[in-house]
Design a protein around this motif. Structure first.
Motif, short mmCIF file in Angstrom:
data_model
loop_
_atom_site.label_atom_id
_atom_site.label_comp_id
_atom_site.label_asym_id
_atom_site.label_seq_id
_atom_site.Cartn_x
_atom_site.Cartn_y
_atom_site.Cartn_z
N SER A 153 16.64 7.53 -33.00
CA SER A 153 17.81 8.32 -32.59
C SER A 153 17.36 9.43 -31.66
CB SER A 153 18.50 8.92 -33.82
OG SER A 153 19.51 9.83 -33.44
N SER A 154 18.14 9.67 -30.62
CA SER A 154 17.79 10.70 -29.64
C SER A 154 19.04 11.22 -28.98
CB SER A 154 16.84 10.13 -28.58
OG SER A 154 16.66 11.04 -27.51
N SER A 155 18.95 12.43 -28.44
CA SER A 155 20.02 12.92 -27.57
C SER A 155 20.09 12.01 -26.35
CB SER A 155 19.76 14.36 -27.15
OG SER A 155 18.59 14.44 -26.35
N VAL A 156 21.24 12.00 -25.68
CA VAL A 156 21.45 11.06 -24.59
C VAL A 156 20.48 11.32 -23.45
CG1 VAL A 156 23.12 10.21 -22.90
CG2 VAL A 156 23.88 10.80 -25.21
N GLY A 157 20.39 12.57 -23.00
CA GLY A 157 19.53 12.87 -21.86
C GLY A 157 18.07 12.60 -22.15
N ALA A 179 32.07 17.75 -22.86
CA ALA A 179 31.67 16.39 -23.15
C ALA A 179 30.77 16.37 -24.38
CB ALA A 179 30.93 15.79 -21.95
N ASN A 180 30.56 15.17 -24.90
CA ASN A 180 29.77 15.05 -26.13
C ASN A 180 28.31 14.73 -25.87
OD1 ASN A 180 29.85 12.39 -25.31
ND2 ASN A 180 30.51 11.57 -27.29
N ASN A 181 27.87 14.83 -24.61
CA ASN A 181 26.47 14.58 -24.30
C ASN A 181 26.07 15.25 -23.01
OD1 ASN A 181 26.29 12.37 -21.95
ND2 ASN A 181 28.10 11.94 -23.20
N GLY A 182 24.77 15.56 -22.90
CA GLY A 182 24.27 16.27 -21.75
C GLY A 182 24.27 15.46 -20.48
N GLU A 183 24.17 14.14 -20.57
CA GLU A 183 24.14 13.32 -19.36
C GLU A 183 25.47 13.38 -18.62
OE1 GLU A 183 22.66 10.68 -16.44
OE2 GLU A 183 21.79 12.16 -17.80
N THR A 184 26.57 13.36 -19.34
CA THR A 184 27.88 13.49 -18.69
C THR A 184 28.02 14.85 -18.03
OG1 THR A 184 28.95 11.94 -20.22
CG2 THR A 184 30.37 13.51 -19.09
N PHE A 244 30.24 21.50 -23.98
CA PHE A 244 30.09 20.40 -24.91
C PHE A 244 31.17 20.48 -25.99
CE2 PHE A 244 25.93 21.21 -23.10
CZ PHE A 244 25.52 19.94 -22.73
N ASN A 245 31.50 19.32 -26.58
CA ASN A 245 32.55 19.28 -27.59
C ASN A 245 32.08 18.81 -28.95
OD1 ASN A 245 32.20 16.53 -27.30
ND2 ASN A 245 34.15 16.15 -26.28
N PHE A 246 30.77 18.55 -29.13
CA PHE A 246 30.33 18.11 -30.44
C PHE A 246 30.34 19.27 -31.41
CE2 PHE A 246 26.73 18.18 -27.46
CZ PHE A 246 25.99 19.25 -27.94
N ARG A 247 30.29 18.94 -32.72
CA ARG A 247 30.60 19.92 -33.76
C ARG A 247 29.68 21.13 -33.76
NH1 ARG A 247 30.60 16.04 -38.75
NH2 ARG A 247 29.18 14.96 -37.34
N ARG A 248 28.41 20.92 -33.44
CA ARG A 248 27.48 22.04 -33.50
C ARG A 248 27.48 22.88 -32.23
NH1 ARG A 248 22.39 20.55 -31.14
NH2 ARG A 248 22.40 18.39 -30.41
N ALA A 249 28.27 22.47 -31.21
CA ALA A 249 28.30 23.21 -29.94
C ALA A 249 29.21 24.43 -30.05
CB ALA A 249 28.76 22.30 -28.82
N ASN A 250 28.87 25.47 -29.32
CA ASN A 250 29.69 26.67 -29.23
C ASN A 250 30.19 26.84 -27.79
OD1 ASN A 250 29.24 27.50 -31.95
ND2 ASN A 250 27.21 28.22 -31.35
#
Length: 302
Positions: free
Chosen positions: A98-102, A221-226, A193-199
């Motif tokens: 498992s990894s972040s997108v970027g 967005a929910n990932n850094g690549e977008t 970013f829109n994921f739960r841990r983002a501020n």
């Protein structure tokens, strides 16, 4: 026979999610089923594991003990099954990553052809998401995480550190102007970013101290690549890891702004896994192969 391992998995998910409803969603169960299952465990043990209120869940002292022991039991069960199914000396089977997108696209994907050549019997099961996964419940072997990790039950290999920076496309800056101070961000489109841990704030240095600056923009967005692609397309400013935009900076697609404001804005990058020294050989093979190469990638020495 009962299914105590399954009960433990549900209990861990409830605690990690912070609510019965969120745990039910993650487990594809109904909230009432989850609640009844936890109540059944409490009845069998004769103790209260969770203090429930309309606003939050809290672990009792017994609940903390059950939580810690459950994680140990499930980790041991996972290790036993993997060792028996793959063989302790067999470099074959599946390694779930498992990894972040970027980080996955730029750091891990380029390593896969050479890893396959070295270990043709190992299948890499790669999932990319900027959400934090639960290694137990998602049956993940190795998780690459950028940023802090609070779970001391996992083994961590430090890979390096990533500086975060604010970048924008030169054409965007020609239209909107180059921000000269943090206060200028009010007049700029800031991508988030829109994921739960983002501020919806950027921690930036102002007058010698770090201040959480609220930002807004046309995209979350929910990932850094977008977010990176949107910045390259000229939609606004992005606060993103240096490794993620290294090629864009070199090619002139993006430029850094407000350098002093992001001074010291650094996140650690680790490879996290369960089992410690007892990690299956197929997982160890991937870690041994990937760790030195990812350290080079993060440092920019490749």
């Amino acid at each position: 026979m009962d299914n105590r391992a399954g009960e433990m998995q549900v209990f861990l998910q409830v605690v990690d999610s912070g609510s019965f409803s969120e745990a039910a969603r993650m487990l594809r169960m109904t909230p009432s089923t989850v609640s009844k299952l936890i109540a059944r465990v409490e009845d069998r043990l004769g103790v209260r594991l969770l203090e429930r209120s309309t606003r939050r869940l809290a672990l009792t002292e017994e609940g903390r003990t059950y939580y810690a022991r459950s994680r140990d039991v499930l980790a041991e069960l996972e290790a036993v099954e993997r060792d028996l199914s793959q063989g302790s000396a067999c470099l074959g089977g599946r390694v779930r990553i498992s990894s972040s997108v970027g980080f996955g696209i730029l750091g891990i994907e380029p390593l896969l052809p050479a890893f396959h050549q070295a270990h043709p019997r190992i299948t890499v099961d790669l999932s990319l998401s900027d959400e934090i996964v639960n290694l137990y419940l998602d049956r993940t072997d190795v998780a690459f995480r950028v940023g802090p990790f609070p779970d001391s039950s996992m083994t961590a290999i430090r890979l390096g550190s990533a500086k975060r920076m604010i970048v924008a496309n030169p054409a965007y800056l020609d239209r909107r102007g180059v921000p000269q101070s943090v206060q200028d961000l009010t007049d700029h489109a800031c991508l988030g970013f829109n994921f739960r841990r983002a501020n919806a704030v950027w921690p930036l240095r102002e007058s010698g101290r770090i201040v959480d600056r609220t930002v807004e923009g046309p995209l979350i967005a929910n990932n850094g690549e977008t977010v990176r692609r949107a910045a390259v397309a000229g939609m606004g400013l992005a606060r993103i890891g240096a490794f993620h935009v290294r090629e864009d900076l070199e090619a002139g697609r993006l430029v850094e702004v407000l350098t002093e404001a992001t001074e010291g804005d650094i996140e650690e990058i680790h490879a996290l896994f369960l089992g410690g020294e007892r990690v299956p050989n197929r997982v160890r093979a991937f870690l041994d192969f990937a760790t030195p190469k990812l350290r080079q990638f993060i440092s920019g020495k490749v």
